[in-house]
Scaffold this motif. Sequence first.
Motif, mmCIF file in Angstrom:
data_model
loop_
_atom_site.group_PDB
_atom_site.id
_atom_site.type_symbol
_atom_site.label_atom_id
_atom_site.label_comp_id
_atom_site.label_asym_id
_atom_site.label_seq_id
_atom_site.Cartn_x
_atom_site.Cartn_y
_atom_site.Cartn_z
ATOM 1 N N SER A 147 9.997 62.079 7.051
ATOM 2 C CA SER A 147 8.585 62.323 7.618
ATOM 3 C C SER A 147 8.222 61.235 8.408
ATOM 4 O O SER A 147 7.397 61.409 9.281
ATOM 5 N N SER A 148 8.890 60.069 8.212
ATOM 6 C CA SER A 148 8.457 58.738 8.916
ATOM 7 C C SER A 148 9.069 58.756 10.237
ATOM 8 O O SER A 148 10.308 59.434 10.361
ATOM 9 N N MET A 149 8.384 57.828 11.125
ATOM 10 C CA MET A 149 8.823 57.556 12.269
ATOM 11 C C MET A 149 10.121 56.712 12.396
ATOM 12 O O MET A 149 10.962 56.930 13.215
ATOM 13 N N PRO A 150 10.082 55.858 11.212
ATOM 14 C CA PRO A 150 11.321 55.004 11.290
ATOM 15 C C PRO A 150 12.552 56.030 11.099
ATOM 16 O O PRO A 150 13.635 55.677 11.608
ATOM 17 N N CYS A 151 12.564 57.090 10.210
ATOM 18 C CA CYS A 151 13.814 57.709 9.778
ATOM 19 C C CYS A 151 13.910 58.485 11.256
ATOM 20 O O CYS A 151 14.958 58.664 11.632
ATOM 21 N N ASP A 152 12.919 59.059 11.855
ATOM 22 C CA ASP A 152 12.972 59.866 12.944
ATOM 23 C C ASP A 152 13.640 59.304 14.193
ATOM 24 O O ASP A 152 14.442 59.835 14.769
ATOM 25 N N TRP A 153 13.476 58.081 14.207
ATOM 26 C CA TRP A 153 13.941 56.983 15.448
ATOM 27 C C TRP A 153 15.186 57.165 15.458
ATOM 28 O O TRP A 153 16.022 57.330 16.437
ATOM 29 N N GLN A 154 16.017 57.178 14.265
ATOM 30 C CA GLN A 154 17.419 57.145 14.256
ATOM 31 C C GLN A 154 18.003 58.537 14.574
ATOM 32 O O GLN A 154 18.979 58.659 15.274
ATOM 33 N N ALA A 155 17.111 59.589 14.184
ATOM 34 C CA ALA A 155 17.766 60.810 14.598
ATOM 35 C C ALA A 155 17.542 60.967 16.041
ATOM 36 O O ALA A 155 18.565 61.806 16.407
ATOM 37 N N ARG A 156 16.793 60.699 16.610
ATOM 38 C CA ARG A 156 16.577 60.520 18.181
ATOM 39 C C ARG A 156 17.605 60.101 18.853
ATOM 40 O O ARG A 156 18.018 60.218 20.086
ATOM 41 N N ARG A 157 18.378 59.060 18.359
ATOM 42 C CA ARG A 157 19.720 58.441 18.927
ATOM 43 C C ARG A 157 20.745 59.384 19.047
ATOM 44 O O ARG A 157 21.493 59.343 19.892
ATOM 45 N N THR A 158 20.786 60.584 18.255
ATOM 46 C CA THR A 158 22.439 61.264 18.404
ATOM 47 C C THR A 158 21.769 62.865 18.527
ATOM 48 O O THR A 158 22.617 63.445 19.133
#
Length: 271
Positions: A147-158
């Motif tokens: 649920s964190s933005m740091p984790c979501d940031w990596q999801a947005r890369r792919t």
Amino acid sequence: MSDAKPSSPPSVKSGSYGSHEGAPGFDEVWPVYKGTSFNLWDPDTEIYYDSADGQGMIESLQEKRLSQRRTRSSAFAEQDESITDDPATLPCLNPRIAFRDVARATDSRTLIAALVPGSRVLVHKAPYLLQIEGTIEDETYVLGVLSSMPCDWQARRTVELVMSFGQFNQLSVPDPGEGHPIRDRVVEIAGRLAAVDERYSEWAGEVGVPVGSANDEAVKQDLICELDACVAYLYGFDEDDLAVIYQTFSETVDHSKRHAAVLAHFKQLHD
């Protein structure tokens, strides 16, 4: 954590659902969740795919689980038969982590997960995580990281259009091991944010957090920013990394205020 791949639930009934516990028919009629039925730290948007007969769901899903455990690729095959033989352990009866299948890097958030309440069934556009081993604290920790933005940031890369299991399984989750103070803080924060009402009383008791303690909006937002800071710390990020995350997260949304709040918590972790 392992994944299950539920299909659209059978025996779906048409009609509306009374969304509040205690409403007539609550024990018999369950909401059928789709992706938009939940949001980050909001386990029930009251937007449902349909409604379904609860007892019918239990019987049908238990039969399906017993069938799936004979398939080596099924997550249920990894569970002990003492668990899968007992209908009371069906995932639909207990809180579980679900995430939206439909996701785009251009959305305000890409990875949208929530701890959905029990007495819910999910269509395939709202896949869920099935806990095979570990503790409820481990599950809560995973919820916090996802649920964190740091984790979501990596999801947005792919991720482009769909948060498939293939995409989901590529996500990295930092884990310093049990007993780490920052990991424990992630569990506490995620537990407080998830336990929004009495539907989570038993779950919250096991995690060791009070129910409804983060419902005040100011408290909630501060905890969300602290969670980002804790997760970033566990990833091993520094202040420059945080700047990249919040400055490049979206081309249309200014995250400078959130960045500043997260940075304040992040600096406290290093004091």
